[in-house]
Design a protein around this motif. Structure first.
Motif, PDB file in Angstrom:
ATOM      1  N   GLU A  59      42.310  38.176  53.157  1.00 36.44           N
ATOM      2  CA  GLU A  59      42.559  39.385  52.878  1.00 36.44           C
ATOM      3  C   GLU A  59      42.250  40.055  53.743  1.00 36.44           C
ATOM      4  O   GLU A  59      42.242  40.515  55.101  1.00 36.44           O
ATOM      5  N   ASN A 114      46.479  44.516  50.694  1.00 40.12           N
ATOM      6  CA  ASN A 114      46.394  45.266  49.133  1.00 40.12           C
ATOM      7  C   ASN A 114      46.557  46.325  49.264  1.00 40.12           C
ATOM      8  O   ASN A 114      47.729  46.973  49.547  1.00 40.12           O
ATOM      9  N   GLU A 146      46.440  42.912  46.060  1.00 40.60           N
ATOM     10  CA  GLU A 146      45.231  43.558  45.529  1.00 40.60           C
ATOM     11  C   GLU A 146      45.313  45.215  45.060  1.00 40.60           C
ATOM     12  O   GLU A 146      45.967  45.756  45.822  1.00 40.60           O
ATOM     13  N   ASP A 176      41.473  44.119  42.497  1.00 37.70           N
ATOM     14  CA  ASP A 176      40.253  44.528  43.237  1.00 37.70           C
ATOM     15  C   ASP A 176      38.850  45.009  42.893  1.00 37.70           C
ATOM     16  O   ASP A 176      38.987  46.016  41.164  1.00 37.70           O
ATOM     17  N   LYS A 197      37.934  40.178  40.981  1.00 36.07           N
ATOM     18  CA  LYS A 197      37.321  40.324  42.346  1.00 36.07           C
ATOM     19  C   LYS A 197      36.362  40.887  41.968  1.00 36.07           C
ATOM     20  O   LYS A 197      36.349  42.072  41.554  1.00 36.07           O
TER      21      LYS A 197
HETATM   22 MG    MG Z   1      41.077  44.980  48.380  1.00 32.72          MG
END
Ligand code: MG
Ligand code: C2E
Ligand code: MG
Ligand code: MG
Length: 288
Positions: A59, A114, A146, A176, A197
């Protein structure tokens, strides 16, 4: 007297508010310059596949090192960036940086970036991704985006269209912090998620409360039914890993494996990974 102590409390409260506002104004002003001054960096935190115990992805997490203010957490400055609209420039920079790192330095590794709700609402976001792929600054299938559940509460239609558009380009989409927001099961089916996630809050209590364990089990079943991959966030302890292996979680991410790190450190970690001892729990991992 009661009166003066009451006033004292009000004064203390007002000055604390003033403190918060000043800090915020400072961050806002400095954040406007951060990109031009080259103060931002992208760190990477590895994700490990629990069946093969290989590093299967990482990530990308933005970092801000300010010369006077020191390191400022994204938990503090990303909301400022979102409120001011700076997130669009910062997000585009993170996406481009993570893409070039992925292509040039981290071949074969899936990189998760993200994206804030506001970014996904804009057509320019889809164009940024498209251009990176067209200019071959990114390998198809290497990028994962994400998003958090808050997105699902806003302009659902636009978000849905944009996510479908980037998915068509071969980009994967992960949900996420799953389990802490408001997403209904209907949204899970409507949105093209490839991965769930599981939020750190459930992992933290995994070994102390039976509730958390039941919830994680249920999320994993749900993901399996919907054909989604799973990753547990915030895994810090071997005991948590053991439970996760037992209930069939797909992969893990957390301080137990590694903290977010500069790209050069991740390159080194990948090189030494196979030689590092791996945690083995009876029956949980296949023999190699
Ligand atoms: Mg994240
Ligand atoms: P997130 O996307 O849920 O990222 C995971 C956060 O958990 C990261 O915090 C990571 O350092 C932290 N973490 C990972 N493993 C552990 C663990 O074992 N224990 C604990 N206690 N924490 C762990 P970080 O880097 O401070 O980022 C915070 C949040 O800021 C992220 O949460 C994400 O929502 C946001 N963020 C970070 N980078 C970006 C970005 O480039 N764009 C956008 N829009 N948001 C970002
Ligand atoms: Mg998260
Ligand atoms: Mg988060």
């Amino acid at each position: 007297s009661a009166k003066s102590s009451g006033r004292g409390r009000v004064e203390a409260f007002t000055s604390e508010l003033g403190e918060i506002q000043r800090r915020r104004a400072t961050l806002e002003r400095e954040l406007r310059q951060a990109l031009a001054r080259d103060e931002l960096e992208v760190y990477y935190q590895p994700q490990v596949d629990l069946k093969t115990w290989t590093i299967c992805g990482a990530e990308a997490l933005v970092r801000w090192h300010h010369p006077d203010l020191g390191s400022i957490s994204p938990a503090e400055f990303v909301p400022v960036a979102e409120a001011t609209g700076l997130i669009h420039n910062i997000g585009a920079w993170v996406l481009a940086k993570a893409s070039s790192d992925a292509k040039q330095l981290l071949p074969g590794l899936r990189i998760a970036v993200n994206a804030s709700a506001a970014q996904v609402q804009r057509a320019s976001f889809v164009n940024e991704v498209r251009q990176l792929l067209q200019r071959q600054e990114l390998a198809v299938g290497q990028l994962e985006i994400e998003i958090t559940e808050s997105l699902l509460m806003e302009d659902v239609q636009t978000a849905l269209e944009n996510l479908h558009a980037i998915k068509q380009l071969g980009v994967r989409i992960a949900l996420d912090d799953f389990g802490t927001g408001y997403s209904s099961l209907a949204y899970l089916r409507r949105f093209p998620f490839d991965k769930l996630k599981i939020d750190r809050a459930f992992i933290r209590e995994l070994t102390s409360t039976s509730d958390a364990r039941a919830i994680v089990r249920t999320i994993l079943q749900l993901a399996r039914v919907l054909g989604m991959d799973t990753v547990a966030e915030g895994v810090e302890e071997p005991a948590q890993l053991e439970v996760l292996q037992h209930v069939g979680c797909g992969s893990i991410q957390g301080f137990l494996v590694a903290r977010p790190m500069p790209v050069q450190s991740l390159i080194q970690l990948r090189e030494s990974w196979a030689k590092l001892p791996r945690p083995l729990f009876e029956g949980a991992l296949p023999e190699s």
